[in-house]
Design a protein around this motif. Structure first.
Motif, mmCIF file in Angstrom:
data_model
loop_
_atom_site.group_PDB
_atom_site.id
_atom_site.type_symbol
_atom_site.label_atom_id
_atom_site.label_comp_id
_atom_site.label_asym_id
_atom_site.label_seq_id
_atom_site.Cartn_x
_atom_site.Cartn_y
_atom_site.Cartn_z
ATOM 1 N N HIS A 129 0.829 -1.206 0.000
ATOM 2 C CA HIS A 129 0.000 0.000 0.000
ATOM 3 C C HIS A 129 0.863 1.256 0.000
ATOM 4 C CE1 HIS A 129 -3.610 -2.364 1.879
ATOM 5 N NE2 HIS A 129 -3.420 -2.626 0.596
ATOM 6 N N LYS A 130 1.957 1.231 0.747
ATOM 7 C CA LYS A 130 2.888 2.375 0.740
ATOM 8 C C LYS A 130 3.392 2.629 -0.682
ATOM 9 C CE LYS A 130 4.720 1.813 5.459
ATOM 10 N NZ LYS A 130 5.955 1.534 6.257
ATOM 11 N N ALA A 131 3.741 1.543 -1.359
ATOM 12 C CA ALA A 131 4.259 1.676 -2.721
ATOM 13 C C ALA A 131 3.196 2.245 -3.658
ATOM 14 C CB ALA A 131 4.747 0.320 -3.225
ATOM 15 N N GLN A 132 1.958 1.795 -3.485
ATOM 16 C CA GLN A 132 0.875 2.289 -4.343
ATOM 17 C C GLN A 132 0.610 3.782 -4.115
ATOM 18 O OE1 GLN A 132 -1.673 -1.232 -3.073
ATOM 19 N NE2 GLN A 132 -2.572 -0.849 -5.080
ATOM 20 N N ILE A 133 0.597 4.186 -2.854
ATOM 21 C CA ILE A 133 0.357 5.600 -2.546
ATOM 22 C C ILE A 133 1.504 6.455 -3.071
ATOM 23 C CG2 ILE A 133 0.121 7.274 -0.665
ATOM 24 C CD1 ILE A 133 -1.191 4.951 0.950
ATOM 25 N N SER A 134 2.726 6.010 -2.862
ATOM 26 C CA SER A 134 3.880 6.747 -3.370
ATOM 27 C C SER A 134 3.834 6.855 -4.887
ATOM 28 C CB SER A 134 5.184 6.061 -2.929
ATOM 29 O OG SER A 134 5.300 6.058 -1.517
ATOM 30 N N ALA A 135 3.414 5.772 -5.535
ATOM 31 C CA ALA A 135 3.321 5.781 -6.995
ATOM 32 C C ALA A 135 2.287 6.800 -7.484
ATOM 33 C CB ALA A 135 2.973 4.383 -7.509
ATOM 34 N N MET A 136 1.193 6.943 -6.750
ATOM 35 C CA MET A 136 0.167 7.920 -7.121
ATOM 36 C C MET A 136 0.715 9.349 -7.035
ATOM 37 S SD MET A 136 -3.165 6.219 -5.227
ATOM 38 C CE MET A 136 -4.346 7.445 -5.805
ATOM 39 N N ILE A 137 1.470 9.623 -5.981
ATOM 40 C CA ILE A 137 2.034 10.968 -5.819
ATOM 41 C C ILE A 137 3.123 11.215 -6.850
ATOM 42 C CG2 ILE A 137 3.301 12.456 -4.219
ATOM 43 C CD1 ILE A 137 1.744 11.106 -1.950
ATOM 44 N N GLU A 138 3.922 10.193 -7.143
ATOM 45 C CA GLU A 138 4.927 10.329 -8.196
ATOM 46 C C GLU A 138 4.274 10.629 -9.540
ATOM 47 O OE1 GLU A 138 7.130 6.683 -8.135
ATOM 48 O OE2 GLU A 138 7.672 6.914 -6.012
ATOM 49 N N LEU A 139 3.125 10.008 -9.780
ATOM 50 C CA LEU A 139 2.405 10.222 -11.032
ATOM 51 C C LEU A 139 1.973 11.684 -11.167
ATOM 52 C CD1 LEU A 139 1.196 8.739 -13.524
ATOM 53 C CD2 LEU A 139 -0.898 8.449 -12.181
ATOM 54 N N VAL A 140 1.541 12.278 -10.058
ATOM 55 C CA VAL A 140 1.138 13.683 -10.080
ATOM 56 C C VAL A 140 2.312 14.565 -10.466
ATOM 57 C CG1 VAL A 140 0.352 15.614 -8.669
ATOM 58 C CG2 VAL A 140 -0.727 13.370 -8.415
ATOM 59 N N PHE A 141 3.452 14.361 -9.830
ATOM 60 C CA PHE A 141 4.618 15.200 -10.134
ATOM 61 C C PHE A 141 5.160 14.935 -11.532
ATOM 62 C CE2 PHE A 141 4.715 15.755 -5.502
ATOM 63 C CZ PHE A 141 4.864 17.142 -5.444
ATOM 64 N N GLU A 142 5.018 13.713 -12.012
ATOM 65 C CA GLU A 142 5.421 13.413 -13.383
ATOM 66 C C GLU A 142 4.598 14.232 -14.364
ATOM 67 O OE1 GLU A 142 7.348 11.998 -16.630
ATOM 68 O OE2 GLU A 142 7.907 11.664 -14.536
ATOM 69 N N ALA A 143 3.293 14.316 -14.106
ATOM 70 C CA ALA A 143 2.418 15.100 -14.971
ATOM 71 C C ALA A 143 2.760 16.585 -14.917
ATOM 72 C CB ALA A 143 0.963 14.879 -14.572
ATOM 73 N N ILE A 144 3.116 17.077 -13.729
ATOM 74 C CA ILE A 144 3.446 18.493 -13.563
ATOM 75 C C ILE A 144 4.735 18.867 -14.275
ATOM 76 C CG2 ILE A 144 4.188 20.202 -11.833
ATOM 77 C CD1 ILE A 144 2.246 18.891 -9.876
ATOM 78 N N THR A 145 5.712 17.968 -14.244
ATOM 79 C CA THR A 145 7.051 18.309 -14.743
ATOM 80 C C THR A 145 7.311 17.902 -16.186
ATOM 81 O OG1 THR A 145 7.910 16.222 -13.826
ATOM 82 C CG2 THR A 145 8.047 18.177 -12.434
ATOM 83 N N GLN A 146 6.421 17.138 -16.798
ATOM 84 C CA GLN A 146 6.733 16.610 -18.124
ATOM 85 C C GLN A 146 6.627 17.655 -19.235
ATOM 86 O OE1 GLN A 146 4.087 13.400 -19.027
ATOM 87 N NE2 GLN A 146 2.234 14.664 -19.042
ATOM 88 N N SER A 147 5.947 18.770 -18.976
ATOM 89 C CA SER A 147 5.860 19.824 -19.985
ATOM 90 C C SER A 147 5.715 21.171 -19.279
ATOM 91 C CB SER A 147 4.659 19.597 -20.915
ATOM 92 O OG SER A 147 3.446 19.645 -20.190
ATOM 93 N N GLU A 148 5.915 22.250 -20.020
ATOM 94 C CA GLU A 148 5.853 23.578 -19.417
ATOM 95 C C GLU A 148 4.436 23.950 -18.992
ATOM 96 O OE1 GLU A 148 7.515 26.612 -21.766
ATOM 97 O OE2 GLU A 148 9.591 25.897 -21.609
#
Length: 441
Positions: free
Chosen positions: A356-375
């Motif tokens: 569950h820790k890994a799943q939650i961390s993955a969700m937050i990583e996904l958010v930052f990936e979306a924020i940083t992938q383009s201007e």
């Protein structure tokens, strides 16, 4: 606040504790009676009664929402907290029932309104007014807002508190909590108590209109040099603990500004997100209610109108520091630091399963990936939301029950979620990476 006149009708607000308790009791008995009849009907058809299906009939939903909407106060506040803050965890049926409260717009009839104002201002107050519209321009969980003009020409917006709300907070919260638990829709192990306690504390604060007046003055001072925003000014001589008097500020519902150019909508969204980040990292105080009706837009001046500071809360320095570290780790894609700060904030505990820790961390990583992938992040792109929803459902189906969040965090997540929905409604594209980087520099 709801301000749709098509939904409005005068409905006396029950003032006495016994009448409020009686209303809840009658509603609960009625719902239970409907469920019993439905269960007998299913048994007659040789079917095993399903409690969820018995509860969620159109008749029961109508009974619950109408009774809670009439009571206002705790009923609507808990509805807001449950439907806005935990909709990704609670069953969608319960969130849907409670979310309907946000769109209701019942208001006090004129006779009850006059009784309240006489008690606050004394008899004969009307002689000082050129006009006073008894039909409210907005209605919410704690009070309703009226337009008026003093004889000296000042145009006012006057928020009048519903009678009986302040004195019945504790009992209302307990009774509505019992109703939610009776529904049987709560996931096993979910801690409702922190949400009930937060609703109780918020209600006690929000029913103190002198406190809200101080918060209004505080934000006026904080945003005095911010050209993007305009706020009402407090009119102290007509304000009391149950009546908040302000200058009238014109504006239209901000979520209706979809006809503006893409650039204009992007600018509005950027200003709102930047303000949220400033509240967290610079001001240390935040207006935590992201209800759309608290934001308007004046097309003549091109300014964002900010309303309703009853839900203003201090943000503790520890929470500020944690979110500073969270955003820096996310932007830097430092996964180790990100998982560590996520646990410190309280999104999961030391007892949480590693999967569950890994799943939650993955969700937050996904958010930052979306924020940083383009201007520019396109808030209309459903990709991130769809992925997050899918991962959230998987997490819930796997038996994860979130630990109670610290109140600061709960309020922040509520504000972030509301801003996301509002910017999505505007169809905006925002350079989130730049705004966050500047805020945490």
């Amino acid at each position: 606040m709801s301000n749709d006149p098509k939904l409005s009708r005068a409905l006396r607000i029950p003032e006495k504790r016994l009448s409020r308790l009686g209303g809840l009791g009658a509603m609960t008995a009625g719902v239970a009676g409907n469920m019993a009849l439905g269960g007998l009907s299913q048994l007659a058809q040789a079917k095993r009664p399903n409690m969820r299906d018995l509860l969620l009939t159109p008749k029961n939903i109508t009974r619950v929402t109408e009774q809670l909407a009439q009571m206002r106060g705790a009923a609507m506040k808990i509805g807001q907290l449950v439907s806005m803050d935990t909709g990704d965890v609670l069953p969608p049926e319960l969130s849907q029932i409670m979310a309907r409260l946000r769109n209701d717009a019942h208001f006090m009839p004129a006779a009850q309104l006059k009784h309240v104002l006489n008690a606050e201002w004394g008899a004969g107050w009307l002689k000082d007014f050129k006009s006073f519209d008894v039909h409210p321009i907005a209605a919410a969980s704690i009070g309703q807002v009226h337009s008026a003009v003093l004889k000296d020409g000042r145009r006012l917006a006057i928020k009048v508190q519903y009678p009986g709300v302040a004195k019945s907070i504790d009992s209302d919260v307990a009774n509505v909590g019992a109703l939610i638990k009776m529904s049987g829709l709560m996931p096993k192990g979910f801690e409702l108590a922190p949400y009930l306690e937060e609703a109780r504390k918020q209600l006690h604060q929000e029913t103190d209109y002198l406190r809200e007046g101080k918060n209004l003055k505080r934000f006026n001072d904080l945003l005095r040099d911010h050209s993007n925003f305009v706020l009402p000014e407090l009119v102290a001589e007509w304000s009391t603990p149950q009546v908040l008097c302000m200058s009238h500020v014109s504006g239209k519902a901000i979520e209706q500004m979809t006809h503006l150019s893409q650039q204009a909508r992007d600018d509005i969204a950027s200003a709102l997100i930047e303000l949220t980040l400033q509240e967290l990292f610079s001001f240390g105080v935040m207006q935590t209610d992201p209800n759309f009706a608290n934001y308007q837009f004046d097309e003549d001046t091109q300014k964002i109108v900010l309303l309703d500071f009853g839900a203003t809360q201090e943000i503790g320095p520890n929470t500020v520091a944690q979110y500073h570290e969270l955003f820096r780790a996310g932007l830097a894609k430092d996964l180790g630091a990100l998982q560590s700060i996520v646990q410190q904030i309280g999104f999961f505990s030391s007892d949480t399963k590693d999967t569950h820790k890994a799943q939650i961390s993955a969700m937050i990583e996904l958010v930052f990936e979306a924020i940083t992938q383009s201007e520019s992040y396109d808030f209309t792109d459903p990709t991130l939301q769809a992925k997050m929803q899918k991962m959230g459902i998987k997490l819930a189906n796997d038996g994860f029950i979130p630990p109670p969040l610290p109140i600061d965090v709960l309020l922040l997540q509520r504000k972030f979620g509301g801003m996301f929905l509002l910017v999505n409604r505007l169809g905006a594209q925002v350079n989130l990476k730049q705004l966050i980087s500047r805020a945490v520099a």
